[in-house]
Write an enzyme that holds these catalytic residues in place. Sequence first.
Site, PDB file in Angstrom:
ATOM      1  N   CYS A   7       0.843  -1.207   0.000  1.00 52.83           N
ATOM      2  CA  CYS A   7       0.000   0.000   0.000  1.00 52.83           C
ATOM      3  C   CYS A   7       0.877   1.255   0.000  1.00 52.83           C
ATOM      4  O   CYS A   7       0.548   2.249  -0.653  1.00 52.83           O
ATOM      5  CB  CYS A   7      -0.949  -0.004   1.197  1.00 52.83           C
ATOM      6  SG  CYS A   7      -2.378  -1.091   1.003  1.00 52.83           S
ATOM      7  N   ASP A  30      10.324  -6.758  -8.875  1.00 48.86           N
ATOM      8  CA  ASP A  30      10.633  -7.352  -7.581  1.00 48.86           C
ATOM      9  C   ASP A  30      12.050  -6.949  -7.184  1.00 48.86           C
ATOM     10  O   ASP A  30      12.969  -6.952  -8.010  1.00 48.86           O
ATOM     11  CB  ASP A  30      10.510  -8.883  -7.646  1.00 48.86           C
ATOM     12  CG  ASP A  30      10.480  -9.499  -6.264  1.00 48.86           C
ATOM     13  OD1 ASP A  30       9.429 -10.048  -5.887  1.00 48.86           O
ATOM     14  OD2 ASP A  30      11.510  -9.439  -5.554  1.00 48.86           O
ATOM     15  N   HIS A  46      -6.185  -2.674  -0.804  1.00 50.85           N
ATOM     16  CA  HIS A  46      -5.589  -3.708   0.035  1.00 50.85           C
ATOM     17  C   HIS A  46      -6.499  -4.929   0.103  1.00 50.85           C
ATOM     18  O   HIS A  46      -7.628  -4.851   0.585  1.00 50.85           O
ATOM     19  CB  HIS A  46      -5.308  -3.194   1.448  1.00 50.85           C
ATOM     20  CG  HIS A  46      -4.607  -4.231   2.267  1.00 50.85           C
ATOM     21  ND1 HIS A  46      -3.246  -4.385   2.267  1.00 50.85           N
ATOM     22  CD2 HIS A  46      -5.101  -5.232   3.043  1.00 50.85           C
ATOM     23  CE1 HIS A  46      -2.924  -5.415   3.020  1.00 50.85           C
ATOM     24  NE2 HIS A  46      -4.032  -5.946   3.508  1.00 50.85           N
ATOM     25  N   GLY A  93       4.091 -19.646   1.422  1.00 53.85           N
ATOM     26  CA  GLY A  93       5.292 -18.808   1.381  1.00 53.85           C
ATOM     27  C   GLY A  93       5.015 -17.328   1.226  1.00 53.85           C
ATOM     28  O   GLY A  93       5.902 -16.563   0.841  1.00 53.85           O
ATOM     29  N   HIS A  98      -0.338  -8.444   1.065  1.00 49.39           N
ATOM     30  CA  HIS A  98      -1.156  -7.666   0.122  1.00 49.39           C
ATOM     31  C   HIS A  98      -1.080  -8.508  -1.140  1.00 49.39           C
ATOM     32  O   HIS A  98       0.021  -8.729  -1.680  1.00 49.39           O
ATOM     33  CB  HIS A  98      -0.548  -6.267  -0.078  1.00 49.39           C
ATOM     34  CG  HIS A  98      -1.283  -5.372  -1.016  1.00 49.39           C
ATOM     35  ND1 HIS A  98      -1.696  -4.083  -0.674  1.00 49.39           N
ATOM     36  CD2 HIS A  98      -1.662  -5.531  -2.310  1.00 49.39           C
ATOM     37  CE1 HIS A  98      -2.294  -3.516  -1.709  1.00 49.39           C
ATOM     38  NE2 HIS A  98      -2.281  -4.372  -2.720  1.00 49.39           N
ATOM     39  N   HIS A 100      -0.512 -10.373  -4.380  1.00 45.74           N
ATOM     40  CA  HIS A 100       0.367 -10.018  -5.499  1.00 45.74           C
ATOM     41  C   HIS A 100       0.633 -11.236  -6.351  1.00 45.74           C
ATOM     42  O   HIS A 100       0.730 -12.348  -5.836  1.00 45.74           O
ATOM     43  CB  HIS A 100       1.687  -9.418  -4.996  1.00 45.74           C
ATOM     44  CG  HIS A 100       2.396 -10.247  -3.970  1.00 45.74           C
ATOM     45  ND1 HIS A 100       2.025 -10.259  -2.637  1.00 45.74           N
ATOM     46  CD2 HIS A 100       3.438 -11.101  -4.076  1.00 45.74           C
ATOM     47  CE1 HIS A 100       2.812 -11.077  -1.974  1.00 45.74           C
ATOM     48  NE2 HIS A 100       3.673 -11.621  -2.825  1.00 45.74           N
ATOM     49  N   HIS A 102       3.389 -12.822  -8.851  1.00 49.11           N
ATOM     50  CA  HIS A 102       4.756 -12.764  -9.390  1.00 49.11           C
ATOM     51  C   HIS A 102       4.686 -13.144 -10.865  1.00 49.11           C
ATOM     52  O   HIS A 102       4.177 -14.224 -11.192  1.00 49.11           O
ATOM     53  CB  HIS A 102       5.666 -13.786  -8.702  1.00 49.11           C
ATOM     54  CG  HIS A 102       5.886 -13.576  -7.242  1.00 49.11           C
ATOM     55  ND1 HIS A 102       7.060 -13.084  -6.730  1.00 49.11           N
ATOM     56  CD2 HIS A 102       5.075 -13.814  -6.169  1.00 49.11           C
ATOM     57  CE1 HIS A 102       6.974 -13.032  -5.407  1.00 49.11           C
ATOM     58  NE2 HIS A 102       5.780 -13.467  -5.036  1.00 49.11           N
TER      59      HIS A 102
HETATM   60  P1  AMP Z   1       5.869 -13.294  -1.300  1.00 54.14           P
HETATM   61  O1  AMP Z   1       6.877 -14.220  -0.701  1.00 54.14           O
HETATM   62  O2  AMP Z   1       5.040 -13.963  -2.360  1.00 54.14           O
HETATM   63  O3  AMP Z   1       5.043 -12.559  -0.270  1.00 54.14           O
HETATM   64  O4  AMP Z   1       6.721 -12.241  -2.108  1.00 54.14           O
HETATM   65  C1  AMP Z   1       7.037 -10.962  -1.680  1.00 54.14           C
HETATM   66  C2  AMP Z   1       7.974 -10.406  -2.704  1.00 54.14           C
HETATM   67  O5  AMP Z   1       8.077  -9.009  -2.511  1.00 54.14           O
HETATM   68  C3  AMP Z   1       9.400 -10.976  -2.642  1.00 54.14           C
HETATM   69  O6  AMP Z   1       9.729 -11.573  -3.895  1.00 54.14           O
HETATM   70  C4  AMP Z   1      10.249  -9.737  -2.366  1.00 54.14           C
HETATM   71  O7  AMP Z   1      11.481  -9.762  -3.040  1.00 54.14           O
HETATM   72  C5  AMP Z   1       9.358  -8.628  -2.855  1.00 54.14           C
HETATM   73  N1  AMP Z   1       9.594  -7.331  -2.232  1.00 54.14           N
HETATM   74  C6  AMP Z   1       9.689  -7.053  -0.906  1.00 54.14           C
HETATM   75  N2  AMP Z   1       9.856  -5.743  -0.707  1.00 54.14           N
HETATM   76  C7  AMP Z   1       9.871  -5.163  -1.937  1.00 54.14           C
HETATM   77  C8  AMP Z   1      10.016  -3.829  -2.397  1.00 54.14           C
HETATM   78  N3  AMP Z   1      10.173  -2.793  -1.553  1.00 54.14           N
HETATM   79  N4  AMP Z   1       9.998  -3.600  -3.732  1.00 54.14           N
HETATM   80  C9  AMP Z   1       9.842  -4.621  -4.589  1.00 54.14           C
HETATM   81  N5  AMP Z   1       9.682  -5.921  -4.216  1.00 54.14           N
HETATM   82  C10 AMP Z   1       9.711  -6.183  -2.907  1.00 54.14           C
HETATM   83 ZN    ZN Z   2      -1.795  -3.306   1.278  1.00 53.45          ZN
END
Ligand code: AMP
Ligand code: ZN
Length: 113
Positions: A7, A30, A46, A93, A98, A100, A102
């Site tokens: 957010c 990422d 959110h 994992g 929030h 997302h 990949h």
């Molecule tokens: P997950 O494990 O699916 O929750 O993935 C979270 C992802 O967010 C990981 O691949 C992190 O590398 C990525 N991440 C965390 N902080 C940031 C950030 N500030 N900017 C971009 N990606 C991020």
């Molecule tokens: Zn959020």
Amino acid sequence: MSDCLFCKIIKGEVPSTKVYENDYVLAFKDIHPVAPVHVLLIPKIHIDNLNCVTEDNIEYISKLQIAIKEVAKICGVKDEGYRVICNTGENGGQVVHHIHYHLIGGKKLGSKI
Ligand code: AMP
Ligand code: ZN
């Protein structure tokens, strides 16, 4: 809006490398890429994770689905193929709570689990 990390990225309070954006969706690189292309797509509201998708917020998730191919095209992987992953909950994992997706590609990806 929640003050979770993503957010804050939506609000511009935390920097990100933007790849694509519309009224519903933000896509950004990422910070720890696992492949040449590794982009996160998030809704601009959110939603914790897939367990929290409802009729009330499905429009954002629909727009997210449509945005996948736009992001893939921008990143140059639309035709060669890519993978989309949505980690959900502890065993899935999920680290950032929030929702997302990949989008990963740019190389031949390994085992599919
Ligand atoms: P997950 O494990 O699916 O929750 O993935 C979270 C992802 O967010 C990981 O691949 C992190 O590398 C990525 N991440 C965390 N902080 C940031 C950030 N500030 N900017 C971009 N990606 C991020
Ligand atoms: Zn959020």
